[in-house]
Design an enzyme around this catalytic site. Structure first.
Site, short mmCIF file in Angstrom:
data_model
loop_
_atom_site.label_atom_id
_atom_site.label_comp_id
_atom_site.label_asym_id
_atom_site.label_seq_id
_atom_site.Cartn_x
_atom_site.Cartn_y
_atom_site.Cartn_z
N HIS A 1 0.77 -1.17 -0.04
CA HIS A 1 -0.03 0.08 0.05
C HIS A 1 0.92 1.47 -0.04
O HIS A 1 1.67 1.43 -1.19
CB HIS A 1 -0.91 -0.03 1.20
CG HIS A 1 -2.18 0.86 1.30
ND1 HIS A 1 -2.53 1.53 0.30
CD2 HIS A 1 -2.78 1.30 2.47
CE1 HIS A 1 -3.50 2.14 0.57
NE2 HIS A 1 -3.98 2.02 1.63
N ASP B 1 2.88 5.49 -6.86
CA ASP B 1 3.94 5.19 -6.15
C ASP B 1 5.36 5.16 -6.96
O ASP B 1 6.43 5.24 -6.56
CB ASP B 1 4.01 4.00 -5.29
CG ASP B 1 2.88 4.20 -4.35
OD1 ASP B 1 3.07 5.33 -3.51
OD2 ASP B 1 2.09 3.32 -3.83
N HIS C 1 -2.43 -2.48 -9.59
CA HIS C 1 -3.44 -1.83 -8.64
C HIS C 1 -4.66 -2.55 -8.84
O HIS C 1 -5.12 -3.05 -9.63
CB HIS C 1 -3.66 -0.30 -9.06
CG HIS C 1 -4.25 0.51 -8.11
ND1 HIS C 1 -5.67 0.52 -7.75
CD2 HIS C 1 -3.55 1.31 -7.28
CE1 HIS C 1 -5.74 1.38 -6.67
NE2 HIS C 1 -4.66 2.10 -6.56
N1 ACO Z 1 4.47 -7.15 -10.39
C1 ACO Z 1 4.34 -8.54 -10.99
N2 ACO Z 1 3.18 -8.86 -11.07
C2 ACO Z 1 2.20 -8.33 -10.66
C3 ACO Z 1 2.38 -7.10 -9.95
C4 ACO Z 1 3.46 -6.53 -9.87
N3 ACO Z 1 3.52 -5.31 -9.33
N4 ACO Z 1 1.12 -6.84 -9.44
C5 ACO Z 1 0.15 -7.74 -9.75
N5 ACO Z 1 0.96 -8.80 -10.51
C6 ACO Z 1 0.37 -9.90 -11.08
C7 ACO Z 1 -0.04 -10.98 -9.80
O1 ACO Z 1 1.19 -11.83 -9.73
C8 ACO Z 1 -1.03 -11.85 -10.62
O2 ACO Z 1 -0.37 -12.60 -11.65
P1 ACO Z 1 -1.36 -14.04 -11.68
O3 ACO Z 1 -2.57 -13.75 -12.28
O4 ACO Z 1 -0.42 -14.60 -12.69
O5 ACO Z 1 -1.24 -14.78 -10.41
C9 ACO Z 1 -1.94 -10.83 -11.39
O6 ACO Z 1 -0.87 -9.68 -11.74
C10 ACO Z 1 -2.82 -9.94 -10.67
O7 ACO Z 1 -2.59 -9.40 -9.55
P2 ACO Z 1 -3.23 -9.39 -8.04
O8 ACO Z 1 -1.98 -9.96 -6.85
O9 ACO Z 1 -4.30 -10.53 -7.91
O10 ACO Z 1 -3.80 -7.88 -7.82
P3 ACO Z 1 -4.52 -7.35 -6.59
O11 ACO Z 1 -5.38 -6.42 -7.06
O12 ACO Z 1 -4.63 -8.24 -5.66
O13 ACO Z 1 -3.10 -6.61 -6.01
C11 ACO Z 1 -1.47 -4.84 -5.74
C12 ACO Z 1 -2.84 -5.16 -6.13
C13 ACO Z 1 -1.25 -5.08 -4.33
C14 ACO Z 1 -1.30 -3.10 -5.80
C15 ACO Z 1 -0.39 -5.47 -6.76
O14 ACO Z 1 -0.50 -5.07 -7.98
C16 ACO Z 1 0.93 -5.40 -6.17
O15 ACO Z 1 1.34 -6.02 -5.07
N6 ACO Z 1 1.75 -4.30 -6.66
C17 ACO Z 1 3.00 -4.05 -6.12
C18 ACO Z 1 3.02 -3.08 -4.88
C19 ACO Z 1 2.47 -1.64 -5.07
O16 ACO Z 1 2.97 -0.98 -6.12
N7 ACO Z 1 1.42 -1.26 -4.56
C20 ACO Z 1 0.98 0.22 -4.33
C21 ACO Z 1 -0.41 0.01 -4.90
S1 ACO Z 1 -0.88 2.03 -4.93
C22 ACO Z 1 -1.28 2.44 -3.62
O17 ACO Z 1 -1.44 1.46 -2.50
C23 ACO Z 1 -1.17 3.74 -3.11
#
Ligand code: ACO
Length: 427
Positions: A267, A362, A306
């Protein structure tokens, strides 16, 4: 066409008509669907709230597919261009933009509450110099709850407002002092002749200058970053503020809970994690190998992806432009080259395209913060300062919503059936 959903329960052959309003059915309406009179009734199962609206809200509109973000109807791009953070905070809390008199009154209220009690300075001494400033912020907010005991009267709108102003006003002071303590530098008291972001910069960076004058480009850039981070509807930290607040806990501890959620690297901690990642990658040549490791599931590309945006985060677009203004003053952040190349490669890679992974707020904010002189550990705090106005607006909206009650999800129990206690000698 009727706005209803007809459900046939194949277990019983019975049919039910559930009303649809605003594109949703009420989960509680499912409870009438039973196989026997003593059946609890059908529930919806939605881990991580992937498809459950927990409230009705008039604060922030977000269309993740189209990449749209609006506060109270105003597009984020227009607010970033023309407004100030304090005006946006007013807008979020009151629902309308202030007129000149209202804005002057609001600015005066916030500005005259920026000082914190000297006791808090002593509370700071309890931390080790290397304590993470987010951990301190969480604890500080909870400490303020012990201080302002009348804040517990959350049903009194005047008291609520008074404490909301206090929190918005004191967040920069608390944050800057946490930083100064970590460096062993003397605390700088608020200068009420400065703007909200200007005062924060002064409390962070003033050393011996009798009249610290923040650089106007950096002051404005920080104000824009504050605008962009002010609210983001029902995200993890806002849901924490609403959830804790729904128990009628006071605003200080409700925001301590929200800050704790924001602390996490998935987050608000992501901006810090992006910088660590860019440093680890080290140079442009190492990017392809890094991308391959992400695709193999060995780590995430921080600052990408996201829960709701399946398009370019509109805030990231504004920030990318802002970076140019800041770097003109501070010089280019050497990590920018890696970030730009990383973005380019990721946006053309099938793995990221298929999953609709785009840069989020971010991805670039940390580069700007670093160029402005903020240490990495302060990045999530820089997120929390403006998000306080969003949390407070959402918390107030929740309290005034007659449909809201104490937040309490259901579960599907997967543990053992009843069994008899086994004495230690028999285990
Ligand atoms: N890098 C690589 N792969 C990713 C990323 C990433 N940053 N984000 C999602 N994925 C992949 C997942 O592994 C998943 O792959 P799969 O379908 O093969 O299993 C798919 O994309 C869907 O991802 P989820 O984890 O289901 O997406 P979710 O909505 O639960 O997560 C989140 C969203 C937590 C923001 C995620 O994208 C992440 O961890 N990003 C990196 C951290 C980040 O930048 N957070 C800031 C968010 S913005 C904020 O809070 C202000």
């Amino acid at each position: 066409m009727a706005d209803t959903l007809t459900i046939t329960d194949n277990r019983t052959g019975k049919t039910y008509d559930l009303p649809i309003a605003d594109g949703a059915i009420r989960a509680a309406d499912l409870r009438q669907i039973k196989v026997a009179a003593d059946d609890f009734g059908l529930m919806s199962y939605d881990p991580a709230f992937m498809n459950t609206a927990s409230c009705r809200s008039a604060i922030t509109y977000l269309d993740g597919d189209a990449g749209i973000l609006r506060y109270r109807g105003y597009p984020i791009e227009q607010l970033a261009e023309q407004s100030t953070y304090l005006e946006v905070a007013y807008l979020l809390m009151h629902g309308e933009l202030p007129n000149a008199t209202q804005l002057a009154g609001w600015q005066h209220s916030v500005t005259t509450h920026t000082f914190v009690h000297e006791f808090l300075k002593r509370a700071l001494e309890g931390y080790r110099y290397d304590a993470h400033p987010m951990g301190r912020l969480v604890a500080f907010l909870a400490t303020l709850s012990t201080f302002y005991t009348d804040a517990k009267d959350i049903r009194d709108p005047d008291i609520r407002k008074q404490h909301a102003v206090r929190i918005i006003a004191k967040m920069p002071t608390i944050a800057a002092w946490a930083y100064r303590h970590s460096l062993g530098r003397p605390y700088v008291y608020p200068d009420n002749s400065l703007s909200y972001p200007g005062n924060f910069l002064a409390m962070m960076f003033q050393i011996a200058e009798p009249n610290y004058k923040p650089n106007p480009v950096l002051e404005r850039a920080l104000d824009v970053l504050f605008i962009l981070h002010a609210d983001h509807e029902q995200n993890c930290s806002t849901s924490a503020a609403r959830g804790v607040g729904s128990a009628e806990s006071d605003p200080y501890v409700s925001l301590a809970a929200a800050s704790a959620a924001l602390y996490g690297p998935l987050h608000g901690g992501a901006n810090e994690a992006v910088l660590r990642m860019l440093r680890k990658i080290g140079n442009v040549k190492a990017i392809p190998a890094f991308i391959e490791s992400v695709k193999k599931g060995e780590g995430k590309l921080m600052g990408f992806g996201h829960r709701v945006y399946k398009n370019y985060d509109p805030r990231a677009k504004v920030i990318k432009k802002l970076a140019d203004d800041v770097f003109e003053v501070t010089g280019k952040n050497p990590l920018l080259e890696i970030a730009l190349e990383l973005e380019k490669i990721a946006l053309s890679d099938d793995y990221f395209i298929k999953r609709k992974l785009y840069p989020n707020v971010d991805f670039y904010s940390g580069l700007i913060y670093q160029a402005m002189g903020f240490p990495m550990e302060m990045f999530p705090v820089l997120f929390a300062i403006p998000r306080a106005s969003g949390w407070l607006s959402q918390w107030m909206e929740m309290l005034d919503d007659p449909e809201q009650k104490i937040s309490r999800p259901r579960q599907i129990y997967t543990g053992s059936d009843a069994r008899d206690y086994v004495p230690m000698s028999k285990r």
